[in-house]
Design a protein around this motif. Structure first.
Motif, mmCIF file in Angstrom:
data_model
loop_
_atom_site.group_PDB
_atom_site.id
_atom_site.type_symbol
_atom_site.label_atom_id
_atom_site.label_comp_id
_atom_site.label_asym_id
_atom_site.label_seq_id
_atom_site.Cartn_x
_atom_site.Cartn_y
_atom_site.Cartn_z
ATOM 1 N N LEU A 1 0.862 -1.185 0.000
ATOM 2 C CA LEU A 1 0.000 0.000 0.000
ATOM 3 C C LEU A 1 0.897 1.232 0.000
ATOM 4 O O LEU A 1 1.581 1.507 0.988
ATOM 5 N N TYR B 1 1.135 5.399 -0.819
ATOM 6 C CA TYR B 1 0.290 6.586 -0.952
ATOM 7 C C TYR B 1 1.059 7.769 -1.524
ATOM 8 O O TYR B 1 0.541 8.518 -2.330
ATOM 9 N N ARG C 1 4.917 -2.299 4.691
ATOM 10 C CA ARG C 1 4.730 -3.719 4.978
ATOM 11 C C ARG C 1 4.151 -4.408 3.744
ATOM 12 O O ARG C 1 3.262 -3.870 3.093
ATOM 13 N N GLU D 1 -3.014 -10.135 4.662
ATOM 14 C CA GLU D 1 -4.445 -10.430 4.755
ATOM 15 C C GLU D 1 -5.252 -9.540 3.812
ATOM 16 O O GLU D 1 -4.953 -8.356 3.656
ATOM 17 N N LEU E 1 -9.016 -7.694 3.101
ATOM 18 C CA LEU E 1 -9.868 -6.948 4.019
ATOM 19 C C LEU E 1 -11.350 -7.313 3.852
ATOM 20 O O LEU E 1 -11.753 -7.838 2.810
ATOM 21 N N ARG F 1 -8.749 -13.487 8.457
ATOM 22 C CA ARG F 1 -8.196 -13.845 9.769
ATOM 23 C C ARG F 1 -8.973 -15.007 10.355
ATOM 24 O O ARG F 1 -10.179 -15.123 10.179
ATOM 25 N N GLY G 1 -15.433 -5.569 12.879
ATOM 26 C CA GLY G 1 -14.986 -4.879 11.678
ATOM 27 C C GLY G 1 -16.142 -4.271 10.897
ATOM 28 O O GLY G 1 -17.225 -4.836 10.825
ATOM 29 N N PRO H 1 -15.410 0.467 5.318
ATOM 30 C CA PRO H 1 -15.360 1.927 5.273
ATOM 31 C C PRO H 1 -16.213 2.519 4.152
ATOM 32 O O PRO H 1 -16.356 1.917 3.084
ATOM 33 N N HIS I 1 -15.433 5.364 2.571
ATOM 34 C CA HIS I 1 -14.453 5.777 1.567
ATOM 35 C C HIS I 1 -13.074 5.293 1.985
ATOM 36 O O HIS I 1 -12.742 5.340 3.164
ATOM 37 N N GLU J 1 -8.807 5.764 0.996
ATOM 38 C CA GLU J 1 -7.888 6.669 0.316
ATOM 39 C C GLU J 1 -7.321 5.958 -0.910
ATOM 40 O O GLU J 1 -6.951 4.784 -0.840
ATOM 41 N N LEU K 1 -6.557 -3.390 -2.476
ATOM 42 C CA LEU K 1 -7.447 -3.506 -1.306
ATOM 43 C C LEU K 1 -8.610 -2.521 -1.334
ATOM 44 O O LEU K 1 -9.000 -1.990 -0.291
#
Lengths: 391, 391
Positions: A259, A261, A272, A276, A278, A308, A366, A369, A371, A373, A380
């Protein structure tokens, strides 16, 4: 080019396969790796294809011909009679195991799990800002029955040394890159490799999919399947396992599937690797982007719990007023860790230009979301999925 | 009452402690387990207390006297000279280890990790709909240096049998419940128990906090600390470890610390115990609920990555227009897995009745939700935290 020749050298010494020049693999692909007409091809040089998502969600177990294909090179031709899996690195006893011995010596296990590309739904992120990469819709996902042997059983036979922290996988494919050809590679933390439960191995060395031998494009004769992790960690055409004290140095661990940005060197080196997947949910019917008419619809789709152990979908809700109010939908499959869940709504009436939104909740608290980014590689994507009448 | 007598029987046979009647423990508490005047006491019968959150976030390592206390019974008096830790169940060789032997026989390890109550921020959920339980504000969290021995080392010595799937912890406390007295208990999946990395043990059998012996209210002489899991899995006054093929049958696993929405028997029996805590962030200064004046403020607070290996905070943002626009804040501590992160904003001007909102992002694609659904026990509150001028 040294790296390439070393690799070909190794392949030939190990007697694993006759390496065909990539060009002849390409021209032979239509005969060798036939792409099902139930899939939409997204790239022309190498096989990348996804099913129509409205057809995909008709069955909880995805038929092989409807299962998305994500490759970085054409499927290599590997003869299981001469194939040997190499296990090396931080082990007491390096192994070179034939295909026959692999499935004779270790107990056979089966599991049902969902595989999904980290780039699933990338087109939605591309609509925010351009991204280089395969333009996946929401169909880069499938749920299959996998058969094989536990990675942990093979590692136990080799004897893992105390300093071991990561297990590397390397494919027998030959990916053309500007800086030289490389195999596809991945790694997983050692805890995951040994995280066997009654229901799931931490990772599977897999030769069967839905009760049949793997097809060429799904990794024949051997691949890994790592339940809960993005598809990129489930390496196809597996040839070598290396036990190490660090994550794999392969490009697809160090230079992709992260990931990103800001796209700085520092960020690339520190990020990282994605492991996993999401929590996610998708409306598959009416089909996203299609010009469906106003009228009455049972809305259908899939939801995916985060990858998970023990985490399942608790509830899926849809909204027809852009998230002001929500109604729960009916889950039409049993909740199961590492597996998608299909759902459908009662019949609802869609007005012209009306939008349907979906969101899912899991049993570990969990929440999907509204939105996310935008990220540089388009991975993801899991915000509230929407379908609008009129496309 | 059979269960109670069996337990007392066992305690006395094992010579672990002299069990005082609960009443005499209660009357002695002020002398034995002194509550620091830096904590706000939330219950009068047993010690439950949290710090003022604006004071709490002044230091990355939380001083012991500012560390929240969550107990279900008064701190028992345990003499380390006669104390023995029992390890039993699915093991080759049951153990009964003295305190001295425990710290002589196994290597000493240290780790820094954050402990947080599953009920942290419960008062915000209570404001939506009443909940029975301790009315925690956002201060039921702290970050400490823990010293002890790896749970896995002790389990290896006992020899875990192949059917083992969960590790149970049982405290030496004596909790008064309507259906009889019980100890506090918890369990963790066996994969977590053995998930040791270079930096973190999967779980620690802990005798030291910030370089000192545990205080009575933090579990003297021995407790577990399970990095990444809700505080309730880090059992204080640890007396017994049981290796089992299933999660603990203790009330605090089977009948509490679950996410319950409909409160049906079926839901209670099927719900997964909560293990990992979730991504969260809180504004601590200006202090939530306080009558701070309009004016110029550096906004400060904490953020918590979700309790999974290798996952850290990537960014924290605040909004002064209820989420229309956001600005990143400065992270004043290094990102570290299993640890909170402190942050502060530039000086901003707060108008009368203006609201500040905070949200955090992690490096695994995790996004803090704007709203979460109320749950029956008020656990895992992690939606966007807000503070409003005027309280």
């Amino acid at each position: 080019m040294t790296q390439l020749w070393n690799r070909r050298d190794w392949l030939q010494t190990a007697g694993l396969l006759s390496v065909l020049p990539a060009t002849s693999l390409l021209t032979n692909r239509s005969a060798w790796g036939q792409i099902s007409d139930k899939l939409q091809t997204l790239t022309t040089d190498i096989p990348n294809a996804e099913p129509h998502v409205d057809q995909l969600i008709q069955k909880w177990i995805t038929p092989i011909e409807q299962f998305y294909i994500r490759s970085h090179a054409p499927a290599p031709k590997i003869d299981p009679k001469s194939f040997k899996l190499t296990v090396e690195g931080l082990v007491e006893k390096p192994l070179s195991i034939s295909y026959a011995d692999l499935f004779d010596q270790f107990p056979k296990v089966e599991m049902t799990s969902t595989l999904t590309c980290a780039g699933n739904r990338r087109t939605e992120l591309m609509a925010m800002k351009p991204i280089k990469g395969v333009p996946w819709g929401p169909g880069a996902i499938g749920n299959a029955e996998w058969g094989g042997v536990r990675l942990s059983d093979v590692l136990k036979k080799a004897g893992v040394k105390p300093k071991a922290k990561h297990i590397w996988f390397e494919g027998l494919d030959d990916i053309q890159r500007d800086d030289g050809n490389i195999p596809f590679g991945a790694s997983i933390p050692i805890g995951k490799a040994f995280a066997d439960s009654d229901a799931y191995p931490g990772a599977l060395l897999c030769n069967q999919m839905n009760g049949e031998d793997l097809t060429p494009d799904h990794g024949y004769p051997l691949r890994t399947v790592v339940p809960g992790f993005i598809g990129a960690r489930s390496v196809k055409w597996l040839g070598r396992i290396t036990v190490s004290d660090r994550p794999s140095s392969n490009h697809y661990v160090s230079g992709a599937y992260k990931l990103i940005y800001d796209n700085t060197d520092k960020e690339w080196s520190q990020a990282r690797p994605i492991y996993e997947y999401l929590l996610n949910s998708v409306i598959a019917q009416p089909k996203p982007g299609s010009k469906f008419a106003p009228g009455n619809y049972k809305v259908k789709g899939y939801a995916l719990p985060p990858g998970r152990e023990g985490v399942v979908i608790r509830e899926v809700q849809i909204s027809t007023d852009n998230g002001v109010s929500w109604m729960p939908v009916h889950l039409t499959s049993e909740p199961r860790e590492y597996c998608w869940q299909l759902w459908e709504s009662p019949v609802i009436t869609l007005e012209p230009h009306q939008t349907i939104t979906v969101r899912a909740f899991d049993n570990a608290g969990g929440t999907q979301p509204q939105h996310i980014e935008w990220n540089h590689k388009g991975y993801l994507m899991n915000d509230w999925h929407q379908v609008t009448q009129g496309g």
